[in-house]
Design a protein around this motif. Sequence first.
Motif, PDB file in Angstrom:
ATOM      1  N   GLY A  14      -3.518  10.176  11.789  1.00 31.68           N
ATOM      2  CA  GLY A  14      -3.372   8.857  12.398  1.00 31.68           C
ATOM      3  C   GLY A  14      -2.483   7.933  11.596  1.00 31.68           C
ATOM      4  O   GLY A  14      -1.688   7.174  12.162  1.00 31.68           O
ATOM      5  N   SER A  15      -2.577   7.984  10.280  1.00 31.30           N
ATOM      6  CA  SER A  15      -1.769   7.103   9.444  1.00 31.30           C
ATOM      7  C   SER A  15      -0.286   7.449   9.541  1.00 31.30           C
ATOM      8  O   SER A  15       0.570   6.556   9.553  1.00 31.30           O
ATOM      9  CB  SER A  15      -2.232   7.196   7.991  1.00 31.30           C
ATOM     10  OG  SER A  15      -2.171   8.536   7.531  1.00 31.30           O
ATOM     11  N   HIS A  16       0.036   8.723   9.612  1.00 28.28           N
ATOM     12  CA  HIS A  16       1.446   9.109   9.750  1.00 28.28           C
ATOM     13  C   HIS A  16       2.000   8.653  11.106  1.00 28.28           C
ATOM     14  O   HIS A  16       3.128   8.170  11.196  1.00 28.28           O
ATOM     15  CB  HIS A  16       1.596  10.617   9.577  1.00 28.28           C
ATOM     16  CG  HIS A  16       1.515  11.064   8.147  1.00 28.28           C
ATOM     17  ND1 HIS A  16       0.312  11.303   7.514  1.00 28.28           N
ATOM     18  CD2 HIS A  16       2.488  11.279   7.220  1.00 28.28           C
ATOM     19  CE1 HIS A  16       0.544  11.664   6.256  1.00 28.28           C
ATOM     20  NE2 HIS A  16       1.851  11.656   6.062  1.00 28.28           N
ATOM     21  N   LEU A  17       1.192   8.802  12.147  1.00 24.62           N
ATOM     22  CA  LEU A  17       1.602   8.335  13.474  1.00 24.62           C
ATOM     23  C   LEU A  17       1.776   6.825  13.493  1.00 24.62           C
ATOM     24  O   LEU A  17       2.799   6.307  13.978  1.00 24.62           O
ATOM     25  CB  LEU A  17       0.557   8.745  14.499  1.00 24.62           C
ATOM     26  CG  LEU A  17       0.679   8.095  15.879  1.00 24.62           C
ATOM     27  CD1 LEU A  17       1.964   8.534  16.570  1.00 24.62           C
ATOM     28  CD2 LEU A  17      -0.539   8.413  16.735  1.00 24.62           C
ATOM     29  N   PHE A  18       0.790   6.088  12.963  1.00 23.77           N
ATOM     30  CA  PHE A  18       0.881   4.634  13.022  1.00 23.77           C
ATOM     31  C   PHE A  18       2.033   4.113  12.173  1.00 23.77           C
ATOM     32  O   PHE A  18       2.626   3.090  12.502  1.00 23.77           O
ATOM     33  CB  PHE A  18      -0.454   4.013  12.593  1.00 23.77           C
ATOM     34  CG  PHE A  18      -1.417   3.828  13.739  1.00 23.77           C
ATOM     35  CD1 PHE A  18      -1.550   4.798  14.714  1.00 23.77           C
ATOM     36  CD2 PHE A  18      -2.194   2.691  13.849  1.00 23.77           C
ATOM     37  CE1 PHE A  18      -2.421   4.639  15.767  1.00 23.77           C
ATOM     38  CE2 PHE A  18      -3.072   2.507  14.907  1.00 23.77           C
ATOM     39  CZ  PHE A  18      -3.184   3.488  15.867  1.00 23.77           C
ATOM     40  N   GLY A  19       2.348   4.788  11.077  1.00 26.41           N
ATOM     41  CA  GLY A  19       3.519   4.397  10.307  1.00 26.41           C
ATOM     42  C   GLY A  19       4.790   4.480  11.128  1.00 26.41           C
ATOM     43  O   GLY A  19       5.655   3.603  11.053  1.00 26.41           O
ATOM     44  N   GLY A  24       0.808  -1.210   0.000  1.00 23.40           N
ATOM     45  CA  GLY A  24       0.000   0.000   0.000  1.00 23.40           C
ATOM     46  C   GLY A  24       0.840   1.258   0.000  1.00 23.40           C
ATOM     47  O   GLY A  24       1.646   1.467   0.906  1.00 23.40           O
ATOM     48  N   ALA A  25       0.648   2.109  -1.023  1.00 26.18           N
ATOM     49  CA  ALA A  25       1.413   3.357  -1.147  1.00 26.18           C
ATOM     50  C   ALA A  25       0.531   4.555  -0.853  1.00 26.18           C
ATOM     51  O   ALA A  25       0.468   5.520  -1.610  1.00 26.18           O
ATOM     52  CB  ALA A  25       2.043   3.473  -2.531  1.00 26.18           C
ATOM     53  N   GLY A  26      -0.192   4.479   0.276  1.00 29.15           N
ATOM     54  CA  GLY A  26      -0.891   5.629   0.821  1.00 29.15           C
ATOM     55  C   GLY A  26      -0.120   6.169   2.003  1.00 29.15           C
ATOM     56  O   GLY A  26       1.058   5.868   2.198  1.00 29.15           O
ATOM     57  N   TYR A  27      -0.791   6.968   2.833  1.00 27.72           N
ATOM     58  CA  TYR A  27      -0.104   7.580   3.971  1.00 27.72           C
ATOM     59  C   TYR A  27       0.464   6.541   4.938  1.00 27.72           C
ATOM     60  O   TYR A  27       1.607   6.660   5.388  1.00 27.72           O
ATOM     61  CB  TYR A  27      -1.050   8.500   4.740  1.00 27.72           C
ATOM     62  CG  TYR A  27      -1.457   9.763   4.028  1.00 27.72           C
ATOM     63  CD1 TYR A  27      -0.591  10.440   3.176  1.00 27.72           C
ATOM     64  CD2 TYR A  27      -2.733  10.301   4.223  1.00 27.72           C
ATOM     65  CE1 TYR A  27      -0.983  11.609   2.538  1.00 27.72           C
ATOM     66  CE2 TYR A  27      -3.133  11.473   3.597  1.00 27.72           C
ATOM     67  CZ  TYR A  27      -2.248  12.119   2.755  1.00 27.72           C
ATOM     68  OH  TYR A  27      -2.651  13.275   2.137  1.00 27.72           O
ATOM     69  N   SER A  28      -0.319   5.524   5.297  1.00 28.59           N
ATOM     70  CA  SER A  28       0.172   4.522   6.255  1.00 28.59           C
ATOM     71  C   SER A  28       1.405   3.810   5.717  1.00 28.59           C
ATOM     72  O   SER A  28       2.422   3.680   6.411  1.00 28.59           O
ATOM     73  CB  SER A  28      -0.915   3.483   6.558  1.00 28.59           C
ATOM     74  OG  SER A  28      -1.982   4.023   7.258  1.00 28.59           O
ATOM     75  N   VAL A  73       4.354  -5.398   5.920  1.00 30.59           N
ATOM     76  CA  VAL A  73       3.436  -4.484   6.600  1.00 30.59           C
ATOM     77  C   VAL A  73       2.240  -4.272   5.680  1.00 30.59           C
ATOM     78  O   VAL A  73       2.401  -3.847   4.532  1.00 30.59           O
ATOM     79  CB  VAL A  73       4.111  -3.139   6.922  1.00 30.59           C
ATOM     80  CG1 VAL A  73       3.157  -2.264   7.729  1.00 30.59           C
ATOM     81  CG2 VAL A  73       5.410  -3.353   7.694  1.00 30.59           C
ATOM     82  N   ILE A  74       1.030  -4.547   6.174  1.00 34.44           N
ATOM     83  CA  ILE A  74      -0.187  -4.459   5.378  1.00 34.44           C
ATOM     84  C   ILE A  74      -0.867  -3.121   5.672  1.00 34.44           C
ATOM     85  O   ILE A  74      -1.321  -2.874   6.785  1.00 34.44           O
ATOM     86  CB  ILE A  74      -1.153  -5.611   5.696  1.00 34.44           C
ATOM     87  CG1 ILE A  74      -0.411  -6.960   5.622  1.00 34.44           C
ATOM     88  CG2 ILE A  74      -2.334  -5.584   4.749  1.00 34.44           C
ATOM     89  CD1 ILE A  74       0.215  -7.272   4.295  1.00 34.44           C
ATOM     90  N   CYS A  75      -0.925  -2.265   4.656  1.00 35.22           N
ATOM     91  CA  CYS A  75      -1.541  -0.951   4.798  1.00 35.22           C
ATOM     92  C   CYS A  75      -2.531  -0.703   3.668  1.00 35.22           C
ATOM     93  O   CYS A  75      -2.528   0.350   3.032  1.00 35.22           O
ATOM     94  CB  CYS A  75      -0.464   0.138   4.810  1.00 35.22           C
ATOM     95  SG  CYS A  75       0.686   0.048   6.218  1.00 35.22           S
TER      96      CYS A  75
END
Length: 434
Positions: A378-383, A42-46, A240-242
């Motif tokens: 949230g996605s930036h933090l969880f990354g 997945g090439a989004g924010y997460s 890592v599954i995002c």
Amino acid sequence: MAEQAYAGDGSYPPSYYAASRNIHRVPLRLETDVAADICVLGAGYSGLSTALHLAEAGFRVVVVEGASVGWGASGRNGGQIVNGLNASLGTIKRRYGGETAAFVGSLVQEGAGIIYDWVERYGIDCDLKRGNIYAAYTDQHMRDLEAKKQLWASYGMNDHELLDRHQIRTHIGSEVYAGGMIDHSGGHMHPLNLVLGEARAFESLGGVIYEHSPVVRVDQGADNAVIYTAKGKVTAKAAVICGNAYLGHVVPELTDRVMPVSTQMMATEPLGRERAEALLPTGMCVEDVRYILDYFRVSADHRLIFGGGVVYGGTDPDDVVAKLRPNLDKVFPQLKDVKIDYAWSGNFALSFSRVPQMGRLGNRVYFAHGYSGHGVTGSHLFGRILSEAIRGDMTRFDTFAALPWIPFPGGRMFRAQYSTLGSWWYAFKDRLGL
């Protein structure tokens, strides 16, 4: 076939963001077997937050994306940097206790900080501006905002400023609001240009992104994880599954944990500087505090970008403009005759608890999803937290992974109908101003 079912030919949907993006990539497809330290799906924010944090730490990271970078929610959202999770700190304290609430309260502004840091450090051109406003329709809404300000201050966050009925008029050229609250640590930006800039930053550190390469299977053994596409595979020490709302059935263990929910957006024709500044004189973005809310901001080329509404199950409405236009006209009746140039829809992943989920399947496959409409920060933090776990520091990962996930009532077949019934109740409360 998987690509056709999931994202057509992988091109961006016809949104304002796709039309105004400032980076045009030439996709590299995965059509061979490669090896890496870590593979991110997945090439989004997460996914890119995880990948970029790991690349900064010296890992060899490969990202595999079924469509184009930022094709999903990361490139279609409201562009608002709103702190916090969908579930409030008060809700988290009631459900999980004071210690968990203190933990969450200590980090809910961290995702925004990551964005601000990377935009400056990597020179990402995404029209970043500071400040977001929570707008209240009723006196009860204002009491809720006052309580929120006090609660967040108790966790050390003092970036909030209450606005009365007169003060909010200096920020929003509308007569509908009873007041509001500014979060000075929030902000807004062009979301697709942000994720494209993060992809470029990742690649500048040696990272590799394979686009238009839908994943069909994820396996793990004693020594590695293997991510398969139709024509290639990546063998890595961990995966890592995002995939979030667009993961589908690729990882069956995750399919029922979240539900795709669509939200809609539109962009007006360019209004000109003077008219745009009359709508939002201080240039901040806005979201109201209702359950089914409106959110809006002015773009760099002086369009009003206006969003709202939900469709549970992730289907697109037949006419986005017809769905949103009455709300726009209510907030800004002075725009009744303005032309809409773009209208689009996109899915976010909803968890039943409204708390994002993070965990591990076996020893080598990590995941994060379910930001429930609060995914930009949230996605930036969880990354970052995922990258910490992969590097051996499990402290914050384990705290989130220990939070229980709750299945949707009605199961996969009836979860959308159940959630729709719930939304009708909250919409009724919105109409009553409760």
